[in-house]
Write a protein that holds these residues in place. Structure first.
Motif: not given
Length: 341
Positions: A187-213
């Protein structure tokens, strides 16, 4: 470009290590408190289950942290680095004091800080969904464990079933408690990992110009990098926190351990999968422990315990510290023209 791109990932790993330390308590304090599992076995089991939970059920919470509070265009190298560093510093302070802290609450307020600065707060998500969930889930965890403790567990205990050596030494019961601890880690994995992975993933999409798809693919890669660090954090910080929550709040038995683990993990899993709400498993777990403790010892006795008071104080202070650190550094970064949007 490579060095600025790597900085948020390095900070995310540091944050994940601290989250692993803080998350060890709600996952395995029940099994450890019941003297079923040794400290040495905890980090490995914890790390594996957190990883599986993140991969299988962490997408919705990652979206909330990465996109739901702050407009994703502001998720740049600088802002994401500041957010993650603010949470990591806050959790490091809590871990050094041996207090299990809410990673989710610290992260949410660290994300809200730049959102306030840039006038881009999703107020509906914050005030109508996330904050009410924090309060209601904690109250529900306490009430469920208190009611089960008072009206189901206590009568059974009076008849002597729970102190039966045959029952407590039964390998099926021991296995069930370990299974519940692994369920909590999942359950921790379904919730808390997102605290670090979520912002990093969005940043990567923005900076590398990756489609939201392709956000999910980027998120999986970020999770593969972040999640294993939870096991490392568990091995570094877990010992002191396990001692505080597993031994010093209230001595509970093996039946109680199952109740505590099941209630806290199920509530967090529902918040993660159904609504994608970053929620504090630490608070759900401690609320469940206190509920059982109150059913056994009464309100006055359990709330006189020093550790309980320290937990409440740190729960209030730590998220505010994360907000202030994040806001201050966003202001400084903007003043020095280090934020590029």
């Amino acid at each position: 470009m490579l060095i600025p791109f790597l900085i948020p990932f390095v900070i995310a790993l540091f944050l994940a290590i601290n989250m692993g330390g803080s998350g060890t308590a709600p996952a395995f304090s029940a099994a450890y408190g019941a003297n079923i599992i040794k400290k040495a076995a905890v980090p490995g089991l914890f790390g594996i289950m957190v990883f599986l939970g993140a991969i299988i059920g962490g997408k919705e919470t990652a979206k909330t942290v990465g996109k739901g509070l702050l407009d994703e265009q502001f998720m740049t190298f600088s802002v994401v680095s500041i957010i993650l560093a603010s949470v990591a510093l806050t959790l490091l302070i809590a871990n050094l004091f041996g207090i299990p802290q809410s990673t989710s609450q610290a992260t949410v307020l660290a994300v809200v800080a730049p959102a306030v600065y840039f006038h881009s707060v999703n107020t509906h998500k914050l005030f109508m969904e996330i904050i009410p969930t924090w309060f209601f889930m904690t109250i529900i965890a306490f009430l469920l464990s208190f009611l089960i403790g008072k009206y189901i567990y206590k009568p059974i205990r009076k008849k002597g079933y729970t102190i039966s050596k045959r029952l407590n030494d039964n390998y099926l019961l021991k296995g069930l408690i370990v299974l519940m601890s692994m369920y909590v880690a999942f359950s921790i994995g379904t919730n808390n990992v997102a605290n670090a992975a979520g912002p990093v993933a969005v940043m990567s999409c923005n900076e590398l110009d990756v489609s939201s798809n392709h956000f999910l693919h980027v998120l999986i890669l970020a999770t593969l990098i972040v999640a294993p660090s939870f096991g490392i954090g568990s091995s570094i910080f877990g010992k002191k926190i396990l001692q505080n929550t597993g031994k010093e709040i209230v001595l509970f038995g093996r039946i109680e351990a199952v109740i505590i683990a099941f209630i806290s993990a199920t509530l967090l899993l529902l918040a993660s999968v159904l609504k994608g709400i970053p929620t504090s498993l630490v608070q759900l777990n401690v609320a469940s422990i206190i509920g059982i403790g109150v059913a056994k010892l009464g309100f006055k006795n359990i709330f006189r315990k020093t550790e309980v008071n320290r937990f409440f104080i740190m729960w209030v202070i730590a998220p505010l510290i994360a907000f202030m650190i994040s806001f201050l550094f966003v202001w400084l970064a903007d003043y020095m023209d280090l934020i590029y949007i």
